[in-house]
Design an enzyme around this catalytic site. Structure first.
Site, PDB file in Angstrom:
ATOM      1  CG  HIS B  14      11.965   0.995   0.298  1.00 14.66           C
ATOM      2  ND1 HIS B  14      12.490   2.255   0.141  1.00 14.66           N
ATOM      3  CD2 HIS B  14      10.678   1.078  -0.091  1.00 14.66           C
ATOM      4  CE1 HIS B  14      11.552   3.062  -0.329  1.00 14.66           C
ATOM      5  NE2 HIS B  14      10.452   2.387  -0.469  1.00 14.66           N
ATOM      6  CB  CYS B  33       7.931   5.863   2.472  1.00 14.93           C
ATOM      7  SG  CYS B  33       7.432   6.185   0.785  1.00 14.93           S
ATOM      8  CG  HIS B  39       6.229   0.482   0.808  1.00 21.17           C
ATOM      9  ND1 HIS B  39       6.855   1.058   1.872  1.00 21.17           N
ATOM     10  CD2 HIS B  39       6.599   1.205  -0.276  1.00 21.17           C
ATOM     11  CE1 HIS B  39       7.559   2.093   1.457  1.00 21.17           C
ATOM     12  NE2 HIS B  39       7.434   2.200   0.159  1.00 21.17           N
ATOM     13  CG  HIS B  41       8.807   1.015  -4.865  1.00 18.89           C
ATOM     14  ND1 HIS B  41       7.657   1.714  -5.087  1.00 18.89           N
ATOM     15  CD2 HIS B  41       9.277   1.454  -3.668  1.00 18.89           C
ATOM     16  CE1 HIS B  41       7.440   2.556  -4.080  1.00 18.89           C
ATOM     17  NE2 HIS B  41       8.404   2.417  -3.202  1.00 18.89           N
ATOM     18  CG  ASP B  79      14.854  -9.419  -8.951  1.00 18.11           C
ATOM     19  OD1 ASP B  79      13.914  -8.618  -8.824  1.00 18.11           O
ATOM     20  OD2 ASP B  79      14.776 -10.465  -9.621  1.00 18.11           O
ATOM     21  CG  HIS B  80      11.977 -11.393  -6.282  1.00 16.76           C
ATOM     22  ND1 HIS B  80      12.277 -11.039  -7.569  1.00 16.76           N
ATOM     23  CD2 HIS B  80      10.665 -11.751  -6.282  1.00 16.76           C
ATOM     24  CE1 HIS B  80      11.189 -11.201  -8.323  1.00 16.76           C
ATOM     25  NE2 HIS B  80      10.201 -11.625  -7.567  1.00 16.76           N
ATOM     26  CD  GLU B 126      10.628   5.033  -4.324  1.00 18.65           C
ATOM     27  OE1 GLU B 126      11.442   4.806  -3.423  1.00 18.65           O
ATOM     28  OE2 GLU B 126       9.787   5.946  -4.246  1.00 18.65           O
TER      29      GLU B 126
END
Lengths: 137, 137, 137, 137, 137, 137
Positions: B14, B33, B39, B41, B79-80, B126
């Site tokens: 994100h 951020c 980047h 998580h 996811d991914h 997070e």
């Protein structure tokens, strides 16, 4: 000989792919990790150093110094970064956990020596289910 | 009334930014951020549902069903993935943990009802230091 | 040489006892673990493999393949099973954590080779307070 | 050869300082850990022993015996104690994690032999970010 | 209404005792926690705040600000300190987990308001087996 | 009002099934959890009690007393036991996490009152992915 380990953490984006492959080929080889729009992880890093206890301090190394050194050479370069695009020591390499662990070893080995200790291992968790370890050479 | 919680995990990229801001303004408001190269998580999600125990099964809901439903409505989409670019229920929203927790509540609330339970809370980590919780309305 | 570890989990029942002993003798030697009505655990398994990084993928092994192989040879046989009664590779053995770690090594060693890596260690947690490690031979 | 690890925990106070230093000198060398009013930790200790599996029991050692032995020689002496003032095997030593790990090795090595196993390592966490390991000699 | 939680950690020494009691009386009431030479813990603190999401940022509060505020009002005062001797907001109070959670609430409640959020709860772990929670008044 | 939580753990075997069903029917409803040969878990139990801080001790309840009481009424009955066959308060009930949490509430509610506190919640983890919570009535 005593071993001391310091844990540090960073969050980063990456993508696993070969630029000469099509998206389909990358998906076949690298699975969901090849998503062209990136994905990311909370990486957990364990740096283990070894050597003799200094009788004046009771320390192998002052962990404040070790932590500062890891911060300068590794965390500053990786945290909230894109491993494929922004990390000098990963340029031109596949951004796998294996290669990242080896890359971190290479940037930390000399600085750790300057503290009077020997780098023993890099242990890098990509998720709580997967981690790589590298002991040099 | 009994409460059952299912943990699921996903990895995503994100970026926190407002498109009308310059990079400098985004950095001032969102810090690291806001990195334009993304980047990511390892997110950990706790979905809590509530209701009565079914006397035939001893279950509030069959966790296999609850897990499948979370997988279909949330994990498959996140996811991914890149939360800013690829997740339908986050389109046009700032990709903060707060908004992501609320977004997950909104897509899960009805499906959970179809299992005969009531969605009670969404808890979204997070990192191990930060999490958001949403209880609806 | 790089080391990669995959974590998997399973839930199983077991009992520690020697059939030629009375219940009293089994209680004296094995304590509460000898309960004739069984008890069980959430086992956590860490499989570590070693070898060279493949320059085409950046991987030692594709973790999807390693996970599938552990699933086929270990998890399918142990998860929601009774170790004493239902697990072929534990037949005739005492169902201790030690023997289970050795048994898992024996069924995984060859399949891991087929992935082009070498099995390095099996680490098996019975509880968060106790674990066994086996490195072969 | 099989390796078995037992985790135990204790809470203790300590201070890092050299009595011949001034408070300022201690602060310069040991940082906040030199606070003359003490501070403390929840220590987590992993004791790893190695040897052969006993074919009669399936155990390397009975973990009840190992735990009792660690309790007697280590936990009883350290738990809810002041490491600098009250722990016989730390008298005259700097109360660092390194020295504490070595001290625990020295008091456990012989008792572990009496169980028919060999002490392999002491791993001592001071916090979740820092730990020391000692393998003897 | 959204809830955001920030985790912080500190290490401190304490002792549970009443000055008007003899050591024997203190031992009878407070057990090993009454050791006159102090002992200590790694405390883990979860601060939960609640309020509305700010549509400009997607945040309830900027976690960097919340973390800085907790650091200033709580961690700086407690970390590597002796709770009985050195912490202004605990002066004259029994240094129990309960009282420490209430004390932290009292020093954080107003500063959290200054961020535009409402303090919801203080959750304080003394060990992984014990924690206190306080929700105000 | 302050809330205090004590964590305890136990290992047990169970099976989910209805005796009037065939094995096939049980498998269809309860999945792998219906295995007639049993399986088991490391359960983690969090007991939360609430009330006023006692000004003489700084405690809501002495955790040593609370732990002893949980041990007597719950852990002694469940640890290394078969929930279906050996646990009086689960007789005739389906051995689900939901029913077990409710059963534990019922046996603990009165004893907790005898300590001068009110039982607030039972939180029971069957695995790290699943837990039930019960708040009474």
């Amino acid at each position: 000989m005593i071993y001391i380990t310091r844990r540090e953490r960073f969050n980063a984006a990456h993508r696993l792919f070969r630029p000469e492959y099509s998206d389909e080929q990358n998906l076949a080889v690298f699975g969901k990790c090849s998503n062209p729009n990136w994905h990311g992880h909370n990486y957990t890093l364990y740096v283990t150093v070894k050597g003799e206890v200094n009788p004046d301090t009771g320390f192998l190394v002052n962990l404040k110094d070790l932590s500062a050194l890891i911060d300068q050479h590794v965390i500053e370069k990786l945290d909230h970064r894109n491993i494929n695009l922004e990390v000098d020591f990963m340029a031109g390499k596949l951004a796998s956990t294996e290669n990242l662990a080896i890359g971190i070893w290479e940037v930390l080995s000399e600085p750790v020596s300057s503290l009077g200790a020997i780098l023993h291992s890099i242990k890098l968790y990509e998720t709580e289910n997967n981690f790589a370890e590298y002991f040099g050479g």
